[in-house]
Design a protein around this motif. Structure first.
Motif, PDB file in Angstrom:
ATOM      1  N   THR A 164       0.851  -1.186   0.000  1.00 56.15           N
ATOM      2  CA  THR A 164       0.000   0.000   0.000  1.00 56.15           C
ATOM      3  C   THR A 164       0.884   1.232   0.000  1.00 56.15           C
ATOM      4  OG1 THR A 164      -0.130   0.058   2.401  1.00 56.15           O
ATOM      5  CG2 THR A 164      -1.843  -1.179   1.247  1.00 56.15           C
ATOM      6  N   CYS A 165       0.324   2.353  -0.410  1.00 55.08           N
ATOM      7  CA  CYS A 165       1.112   3.577  -0.515  1.00 55.08           C
ATOM      8  C   CYS A 165       1.295   4.256   0.842  1.00 55.08           C
ATOM      9  CB  CYS A 165       0.464   4.536  -1.498  1.00 55.08           C
ATOM     10  SG  CYS A 165      -1.151   5.140  -0.978  1.00 55.08           S
ATOM     11  N   GLY A 166       0.490   3.916   1.832  1.00 53.13           N
ATOM     12  CA  GLY A 166       0.630   4.494   3.159  1.00 53.13           C
ATOM     13  C   GLY A 166      -0.418   5.544   3.483  1.00 53.13           C
ATOM     14  N   LEU A 167      -1.080   6.092   2.497  1.00 51.47           N
ATOM     15  CA  LEU A 167      -2.112   7.088   2.731  1.00 51.47           C
ATOM     16  C   LEU A 167      -3.458   6.370   2.830  1.00 51.47           C
ATOM     17  CD1 LEU A 167      -2.860  10.071   2.966  1.00 51.47           C
ATOM     18  CD2 LEU A 167      -3.144  10.100   0.491  1.00 51.47           C
ATOM     19  N   LYS A 168      -4.114   6.489   3.970  1.00 51.28           N
ATOM     20  CA  LYS A 168      -5.386   5.797   4.184  1.00 51.28           C
ATOM     21  C   LYS A 168      -6.545   6.748   3.949  1.00 51.28           C
ATOM     22  CE  LYS A 168      -3.989   2.352   7.568  1.00 51.28           C
ATOM     23  NZ  LYS A 168      -4.239   1.791   8.888  1.00 51.28           N
ATOM     24  N   LEU A 169      -7.448   6.329   3.098  1.00 53.81           N
ATOM     25  CA  LEU A 169      -8.678   7.057   2.852  1.00 53.81           C
ATOM     26  C   LEU A 169      -9.855   6.143   3.172  1.00 53.81           C
ATOM     27  CD1 LEU A 169      -7.807   8.791  -0.533  1.00 53.81           C
ATOM     28  CD2 LEU A 169      -7.768   9.789   1.746  1.00 53.81           C
ATOM     29  N   VAL A 170     -10.962   6.745   3.559  1.00 51.41           N
ATOM     30  CA  VAL A 170     -12.140   5.979   3.953  1.00 51.41           C
ATOM     31  C   VAL A 170     -12.916   5.579   2.701  1.00 51.41           C
ATOM     32  CG1 VAL A 170     -14.310   6.030   5.231  1.00 51.41           C
ATOM     33  CG2 VAL A 170     -12.294   7.173   6.157  1.00 51.41           C
ATOM     34  N   TYR A 171     -13.121   4.277   2.554  1.00 53.75           N
ATOM     35  CA  TYR A 171     -13.941   3.763   1.457  1.00 53.75           C
ATOM     36  C   TYR A 171     -15.398   3.751   1.889  1.00 53.75           C
ATOM     37  CZ  TYR A 171     -15.429   0.801  -2.405  1.00 53.75           C
ATOM     38  OH  TYR A 171     -16.045   0.312  -3.524  1.00 53.75           O
ATOM     39  N   GLU A 172     -15.630   3.187   3.078  1.00 54.03           N
ATOM     40  CA  GLU A 172     -16.989   3.128   3.614  1.00 54.03           C
ATOM     41  C   GLU A 172     -16.909   3.164   5.138  1.00 54.03           C
ATOM     42  OE1 GLU A 172     -21.020   0.465   3.089  1.00 54.03           O
ATOM     43  OE2 GLU A 172     -19.094  -0.498   2.767  1.00 54.03           O
ATOM     44  N   SER A 173     -17.761   3.970   5.737  1.00 53.17           N
ATOM     45  CA  SER A 173     -17.794   4.073   7.190  1.00 53.17           C
ATOM     46  C   SER A 173     -19.050   3.374   7.709  1.00 53.17           C
ATOM     47  CB  SER A 173     -17.797   5.542   7.626  1.00 53.17           C
ATOM     48  OG  SER A 173     -17.747   5.642   9.016  1.00 53.17           O
ATOM     49  N   THR A 174     -18.849   2.435   8.617  1.00 55.78           N
ATOM     50  CA  THR A 174     -19.955   1.685   9.195  1.00 55.78           C
ATOM     51  C   THR A 174     -20.184   2.177  10.614  1.00 55.78           C
ATOM     52  OG1 THR A 174     -19.278  -0.233   7.921  1.00 55.78           O
ATOM     53  CG2 THR A 174     -20.809  -0.620   9.727  1.00 55.78           C
ATOM     54  N   ILE A 175     -21.417   2.545  10.928  1.00 57.98           N
ATOM     55  CA  ILE A 175     -21.741   3.014  12.270  1.00 57.98           C
ATOM     56  C   ILE A 175     -22.175   1.820  13.106  1.00 57.98           C
ATOM     57  CG2 ILE A 175     -23.275   4.457  13.643  1.00 57.98           C
ATOM     58  CD1 ILE A 175     -23.312   6.404  11.275  1.00 57.98           C
ATOM     59  N   VAL A 176     -21.498   1.620  14.235  1.00 66.18           N
ATOM     60  CA  VAL A 176     -21.771   0.515  15.139  1.00 66.18           C
ATOM     61  C   VAL A 176     -22.597   1.070  16.293  1.00 66.18           C
ATOM     62  CG1 VAL A 176     -20.741  -1.271  16.567  1.00 66.18           C
ATOM     63  CG2 VAL A 176     -19.589  -0.538  14.494  1.00 66.18           C
ATOM     64  N   GLY A 177     -23.710   0.435  16.617  1.00 70.41           N
ATOM     65  CA  GLY A 177     -24.624   0.966  17.617  1.00 70.41           C
ATOM     66  C   GLY A 177     -24.190   0.780  19.053  1.00 70.41           C
ATOM     67  N   ALA A 178     -23.414  -0.223  19.335  1.00 65.25           N
ATOM     68  CA  ALA A 178     -23.030  -0.498  20.721  1.00 65.25           C
ATOM     69  C   ALA A 178     -21.917   0.443  21.163  1.00 65.25           C
ATOM     70  CB  ALA A 178     -22.559  -1.950  20.831  1.00 65.25           C
ATOM     71  N   GLN A 179     -21.623   0.389  22.454  1.00 69.13           N
ATOM     72  CA  GLN A 179     -20.515   1.182  22.986  1.00 69.13           C
ATOM     73  C   GLN A 179     -19.192   0.607  22.501  1.00 69.13           C
ATOM     74  OE1 GLN A 179     -20.639   1.234  27.267  1.00 69.13           O
ATOM     75  NE2 GLN A 179     -21.133   3.394  27.261  1.00 69.13           N
ATOM     76  N   CYS A 180     -18.210   1.485  22.341  1.00 71.41           N
ATOM     77  CA  CYS A 180     -16.888   1.010  21.940  1.00 71.41           C
ATOM     78  C   CYS A 180     -16.197   0.341  23.134  1.00 71.41           C
ATOM     79  CB  CYS A 180     -16.048   2.170  21.408  1.00 71.41           C
ATOM     80  SG  CYS A 180     -15.593   3.407  22.623  1.00 71.41           S
ATOM     81  N   LYS A 181     -15.101  -0.375  22.850  1.00 67.54           N
ATOM     82  CA  LYS A 181     -14.369  -1.083  23.903  1.00 67.54           C
ATOM     83  C   LYS A 181     -13.806  -0.117  24.925  1.00 67.54           C
ATOM     84  CE  LYS A 181     -11.439  -3.144  21.321  1.00 67.54           C
ATOM     85  NZ  LYS A 181     -10.333  -3.956  20.809  1.00 67.54           N
ATOM     86  N   VAL A 182     -13.387   1.045  24.483  1.00 70.42           N
ATOM     87  CA  VAL A 182     -12.799   2.013  25.407  1.00 70.42           C
ATOM     88  C   VAL A 182     -13.872   2.563  26.347  1.00 70.42           C
ATOM     89  CG1 VAL A 182     -11.490   4.157  25.590  1.00 70.42           C
ATOM     90  CG2 VAL A 182     -11.006   2.575  23.736  1.00 70.42           C
TER      91      VAL A 182
END
Length: 113
Positions: free
Chosen positions: A32-50
């Protein structure tokens, strides 16, 4: 400019998910070239691990402080009080560190939006 999926929680915390599409700049297979771009963002309904970890630390800290308040005036429980005091300080430090980590990730997300 390689594209990745992204998971986003309701609290604003996010993380990169799987690799989705390679950009035309990188010609080597599997690189990979190293530059990350968002292809698709998925919204998760539950609380995050943090957030879950923050809630657990908060409950542990509250229990320790309640125990300390109960043992404060009892001379027979002085050793337990000192141990709970040390544990509460350690839990509080871990708790604030988790909050700082969470806020750092969510602030990056807010600045990009």
């Amino acid at each position: 400019m390689c594209f990745y999926d992204q998971k986003t929680w309701g609290c604003g915390y996010w993380k990169w998910a799987g690799f989705r599409q390679q950009c035309p700049k990188e010609y080597r297979t599997g690189e990979t070239c190293g530059l990350k771009l968002v292809y698709e963002s998925t919204i998760v309904g539950a609380q995050c691990k943090v957030c879950d970890a923050i809630d657990k630390k908060k409950r542990k800290y509250q229990k320790k402080t309640n125990d300390m308040a109960r043992w404060k005036d009892d001379p027979a429980q002085w050793a337990n009080y000192e141990t709970a005091e040390a544990d509460a300080a350690k839990i509080y430090d871990e708790w604030t560190q988790l909050i700082a980590e969470h806020n750092e990730v969510t602030m990056v997300r807010r600045r990009r939006d």
